[in-house]
Design a protein around this motif. Structure first.
Motif, PDB file in Angstrom:
ATOM      1  N   TYR A   1     -81.639   5.446 -23.150  1.00 42.64           N
ATOM      2  CA  TYR A   1     -81.426   5.713 -24.573  1.00 42.64           C
ATOM      3  C   TYR A   1     -82.756   6.071 -25.250  1.00 42.64           C
ATOM      4  CZ  TYR A   1     -76.803   3.639 -23.991  1.00 42.64           C
ATOM      5  OH  TYR A   1     -75.529   3.359 -23.578  1.00 42.64           O
TER       6      TYR A   1
ATOM      7  N   ASP B   1     -79.794  17.205 -23.609  1.00 48.36           N
ATOM      8  CA  ASP B   1     -78.372  17.336 -23.279  1.00 48.36           C
ATOM      9  C   ASP B   1     -78.042  16.627 -21.961  1.00 48.36           C
ATOM     10  OD1 ASP B   1     -78.080  18.819 -25.585  1.00 48.36           O
ATOM     11  OD2 ASP B   1     -78.009  20.759 -24.550  1.00 48.36           O
TER      12      ASP B   1
ATOM     13  N   GLU C   1     -72.007   4.857 -19.946  1.00 46.93           N
ATOM     14  CA  GLU C   1     -71.127   4.116 -20.849  1.00 46.93           C
ATOM     15  C   GLU C   1     -69.707   4.086 -20.297  1.00 46.93           C
ATOM     16  OE1 GLU C   1     -71.754   6.155 -24.551  1.00 46.93           O
ATOM     17  OE2 GLU C   1     -73.471   4.883 -25.067  1.00 46.93           O
ATOM     18  N   ARG C   2     -69.257   5.205 -19.739  1.00 44.51           N
ATOM     19  CA  ARG C   2     -67.919   5.252 -19.143  1.00 44.51           C
ATOM     20  C   ARG C   2     -67.823   4.269 -17.981  1.00 44.51           C
ATOM     21  NH1 ARG C   2     -65.384   6.811 -14.912  1.00 44.51           N
ATOM     22  NH2 ARG C   2     -67.200   7.746 -13.910  1.00 44.51           N
TER      23      ARG C   2
ATOM     24  N   GLN D   1     -78.018  12.970 -22.526  1.00 46.29           N
ATOM     25  CA  GLN D   1     -76.797  12.594 -23.243  1.00 46.29           C
ATOM     26  C   GLN D   1     -75.623  12.512 -22.274  1.00 46.29           C
ATOM     27  OE1 GLN D   1     -76.334  11.432 -26.283  1.00 46.29           O
ATOM     28  NE2 GLN D   1     -74.217  11.132 -25.729  1.00 46.29           N
ATOM     29  N   GLU D   2     -75.548  13.452 -21.339  1.00 49.55           N
ATOM     30  CA  GLU D   2     -74.484  13.395 -20.337  1.00 49.55           C
ATOM     31  C   GLU D   2     -74.605  12.130 -19.493  1.00 49.55           C
ATOM     32  OE1 GLU D   2     -74.262  16.967 -17.945  1.00 49.55           O
ATOM     33  OE2 GLU D   2     -74.421  18.236 -19.724  1.00 49.55           O
ATOM     34  N   GLU D   3     -75.828  11.786 -19.112  1.00 42.76           N
ATOM     35  CA  GLU D   3     -76.052  10.580 -18.308  1.00 42.76           C
ATOM     36  C   GLU D   3     -75.689   9.316 -19.096  1.00 42.76           C
ATOM     37  OE1 GLU D   3     -76.860   8.272 -15.027  1.00 42.76           O
ATOM     38  OE2 GLU D   3     -76.610  10.445 -15.161  1.00 42.76           O
ATOM     39  N   VAL D   4     -76.049   9.273 -20.358  1.00 41.74           N
ATOM     40  CA  VAL D   4     -75.692   8.130 -21.209  1.00 41.74           C
ATOM     41  C   VAL D   4     -74.171   8.005 -21.286  1.00 41.74           C
ATOM     42  CG1 VAL D   4     -75.675   7.322 -23.609  1.00 41.74           C
ATOM     43  CG2 VAL D   4     -77.814   8.072 -22.567  1.00 41.74           C
ATOM     44  N   ALA D   5     -73.493   9.117 -21.502  1.00 39.84           N
ATOM     45  CA  ALA D   5     -72.032   9.084 -21.600  1.00 39.84           C
ATOM     46  C   ALA D   5     -71.409   8.609 -20.297  1.00 39.84           C
ATOM     47  CB  ALA D   5     -71.497  10.463 -21.979  1.00 39.84           C
ATOM     48  N   GLU D   6     -71.936   9.065 -19.169  1.00 41.40           N
ATOM     49  CA  GLU D   6     -71.417   8.641 -17.872  1.00 41.40           C
ATOM     50  C   GLU D   6     -71.648   7.150 -17.648  1.00 41.40           C
ATOM     51  OE1 GLU D   6     -69.675   8.707 -14.036  1.00 41.40           O
ATOM     52  OE2 GLU D   6     -69.424   9.890 -15.850  1.00 41.40           O
TER      53      GLU D   6
ATOM     54  N   ARG E   1     -67.762   0.678 -19.244  1.00 43.69           N
ATOM     55  CA  ARG E   1     -66.438   0.330 -19.786  1.00 43.69           C
ATOM     56  C   ARG E   1     -65.452   0.061 -18.643  1.00 43.69           C
ATOM     57  NH1 ARG E   1     -67.653   4.526 -23.248  1.00 43.69           N
ATOM     58  NH2 ARG E   1     -66.288   5.940 -22.112  1.00 43.69           N
TER      59      ARG E   1
ATOM     60  N   ARG F   1     -83.737   9.611 -24.270  1.00 40.00           N
ATOM     61  CA  ARG F   1     -82.940  10.586 -25.016  1.00 40.00           C
ATOM     62  C   ARG F   1     -83.462  10.713 -26.442  1.00 40.00           C
ATOM     63  NH1 ARG F   1     -77.007   9.016 -26.530  1.00 40.00           N
ATOM     64  NH2 ARG F   1     -78.285   7.618 -27.741  1.00 40.00           N
TER      65      ARG F   1
END
Length: 106
Positions: free
Chosen positions: A17, A84, A94-95, A87-92, A98, A20
């Protein structure tokens, strides 16, 4: 264990984070620097008499300033790509966090 995963996902201080955020800040600074260089180039181009602009040293300085402006803009564009990707790595992550948090304990 489930609680720790959720807590760590909510922590914005994690290195990914931070990376980013930092790349985004640096990109913004480069964008400003590029715009300022462009303004300087425009002012010098319009303000200097043609005889001065054709002088060897001044002409080289103006050309170099334009080249620097392009390099700064290219660096900002490259940092956007890095931002970018982060951000993709952060989203992955987080997924995945979860998904792990929703699994029943073993």
């Amino acid at each position: 264990m489930q609680m720790n995963v959720q807590t760590s996902a909510a922590r914005p201080s994690r290195p990914l984070y931070q990376a980013r955020q930092k790349t985004s800040e640096v990109r913004d600074q480069l964008e400003v620097a590029s715009a300022e260089l462009g303004l300087t180039n425009a002012v010098l181009g319009h303000s200097l008499p043609d005889s001065v602009k054709r002088s060897g040293e001044v002409q080289r300085a103006l050309s170099q300033n334009e080249a620097i402006e392009e390099k700064v803009q290219e660096a900002a564009d490259e940092l956007q790509v890095v931002t970018d990707l982060l951000q993709e790595e952060v989203a992955e992550r987080e997924r995945l966090e979860r998904e792990l948090a929703s699994r029943p304990p073993a």
